[in-house]
Design a protein around this motif. Structure first.
Motif, PDB file in Angstrom:
ATOM      1  N   ARG A  25       0.827  -1.198   0.000  1.00  0.00           N
ATOM      2  CA  ARG A  25       0.000   0.000   0.000  1.00  0.00           C
ATOM      3  C   ARG A  25       0.868   1.256   0.000  1.00  0.00           C
ATOM      4  O   ARG A  25       0.541   2.238  -0.657  1.00  0.00           O
ATOM      5  CB  ARG A  25      -0.921  -0.001   1.225  1.00  0.00           C
ATOM      6  N   LYS A  28       1.954   1.890  -3.393  1.00  0.00           N
ATOM      7  CA  LYS A  28       0.836   1.989  -4.349  1.00  0.00           C
ATOM      8  C   LYS A  28       0.927   0.907  -5.414  1.00  0.00           C
ATOM      9  O   LYS A  28       0.697   1.144  -6.601  1.00  0.00           O
ATOM     10  CB  LYS A  28       0.780   3.382  -4.988  1.00  0.00           C
ATOM     11  N   PRO A 280      -9.001   0.918   0.238  1.00  0.00           N
ATOM     12  CA  PRO A 280      -8.115  -0.209   0.543  1.00  0.00           C
ATOM     13  C   PRO A 280      -8.746  -1.581   0.336  1.00  0.00           C
ATOM     14  O   PRO A 280      -8.039  -2.593   0.298  1.00  0.00           O
ATOM     15  CB  PRO A 280      -7.789   0.008   2.028  1.00  0.00           C
ATOM     16  N   ASP A 356      -7.160   3.864   6.297  1.00  0.00           N
ATOM     17  CA  ASP A 356      -6.566   2.547   6.121  1.00  0.00           C
ATOM     18  C   ASP A 356      -5.554   2.335   7.253  1.00  0.00           C
ATOM     19  O   ASP A 356      -4.482   2.913   7.252  1.00  0.00           O
ATOM     20  CB  ASP A 356      -5.865   2.438   4.762  1.00  0.00           C
ATOM     21  N   CYS A 358      -4.170  -0.478   7.982  1.00  0.00           N
ATOM     22  CA  CYS A 358      -3.306  -1.620   7.633  1.00  0.00           C
ATOM     23  C   CYS A 358      -3.536  -2.828   8.543  1.00  0.00           C
ATOM     24  O   CYS A 358      -2.760  -3.791   8.492  1.00  0.00           O
ATOM     25  CB  CYS A 358      -1.821  -1.235   7.667  1.00  0.00           C
TER      26      CYS A 358
END
Length: 361
Positions: A25, A28, A280, A356, A358
């Motif tokens: 993430r 990207k 996400p 997000d 994670c």
């Protein structure tokens, strides 16, 4: 069942999976080296109620249980996923083996959640949830007024649900257990908007200290809810929310009303999301309906699955789908802010995630 046959690819550890997700993430990347971190498993698409706003009664994929073979494969996915949501459009507690299912996911070390209407939350199920350490149990309760509640949650009885929750809390206390954490999900519509403070007081009565207010989605094919949408023109909405939050503060109840605020303030999704992270969900979420249909988020159009995995033989087959061209194309579109129409419908109702985290432990 021979689990060795089901496993056709060496799985990552959960820690490795989270690390790969976070790295991907940050970069990207659309390659998505990680495996699903959040897995929704619709253990059944049967329901004991006829809630007026629910899509389950307008979908020909409803009324079935997930196959045992597919369920066994999801147990293996739970070894690498951080979150297992063992529910869907159906009522999970219809499954007579729901406590066993929860226990199997917990043995894999995942955080396990269930959403229920509460009518089937009998003492044996509550005891099982406490013993298996179910992490989160969210109750769908849309009104503190019995008449309004019955009109929204058709077939439900608020007094029975309150009794069931009381028994669950007594079991938790007797066993000196904090789990499952209880939450309340409220679908906000014109019928219940002006009783939000009463709903908070009900949450306090039930020993529930986290309440989510979600604005109703007025599906075009459900005619009776078309006039139930909350809008910026809703009279005295600022006053209603102020009194509601004051009640929450008095009772130490956390209220999540972000989506409701967006709708009532008349925000434009394009402006609101432009400074937010790209969605996400396609990078972390794998949703499985009872019939094997697969989705990249829980708000995806149920009539347009990305794949169907009912006939698969292994986790390796799921991984191939997770890394398929179709999924990759969706991720590329998200990164480039070129969302498909299905995603834009989600954003219009502000159901796309705002953040997000994670899923770090």
């Amino acid at each position: 069942m021979n689990l060795k046959k089901i496993v056709s690819e060496k799985l990552l550890s959960r820690r490795e999976n989270i690390k790969l997700y976070s790295e991907g993430r940050s970069a990207k990347s659309v390659a998505c080296a990680n495996l699903p971190l959040s897995v929704l498993v619709e253990v059944t698409s049967k329901c004991n109620l006829s809630c007026r706003m629910c899509n389950i009664h307008h979908n020909n994929r409803s009324g079935i249980d997930i196959s045992q073979k597919l369920l066994e494969i999801t147990y293996i996915l739970a070894e690498v996923a951080n979150l297992i949501h063992s529910y869907g459009l159906g009522e999970a507690l219809i499954r007579k083996d729901i406590v066993e299912i929860v226990g199997n996911y917990k043995l894999k070390g995942a955080f396990v959640s269930i959403v229920t209407n509460g009518m089937l939350l009998k003492e044996d199920i509550s005891r099982g949830f406490v013993e298996k350490s179910l992490d989160s149990l969210a109750l769908s309760i849309d009104s503190a007024n019995e008449k309004i509640f019955k009109d929204i949650r058709r077939g439900a009885d608020l007094n029975i649900i309150k009794k069931n929750i009381k028994v669950l809390n007594e079991i938790k206390k007797s066993k000196n257990k904090n789990k499952p954490d209880l939450a309340m999900n409220v679908v906000i519509q014109k019928s219940n908007f002006y009783e939000l403070a009463d709903i908070i007081r009900l949450a306090k009565e039930l020993g529930i200290y986290y309440v989510t207010f979600s604005p109703i989605t007025t599906h075009e094919h459900i005619s009776e809810i078309q006039d139930e949408a909350i809008t910026p023109e809703t009279l005295d909405w600022q006053g209603v929310l102020k009194r509601c939050f004051q009640e929450g503060e008095r009772n130490n109840i956390t209220i999540n009303a972000e989506r409701l605020y967006c709708i009532l303030n008349g925000l434009f999704p394009e402006d609101f999301y432009k400074d937010k992270v790209p969605c996400p969900e396609p990078f972390r979420f794998f949703g499985i309906r009872a019939n094997g249909d697969v989705y990249p988020c829980c708000n995806w159009d149920v009539n347009s699955p990305l794949e169907n995995i009912e006939g698969i033989d292994s986790v390796g087959d799921i991984i191939k789908i997770w890394r398929s061209e179709r999924w990759k194309e969706l991720r590329e579109a998200v990164i480039k802010n070129n969302y498909p129409e299905i995603c834009r419908k989600c954003m219009n109702n502000f159901t796309r995630p705002f953040y997000d985290d994670c899923y770090s432990n």
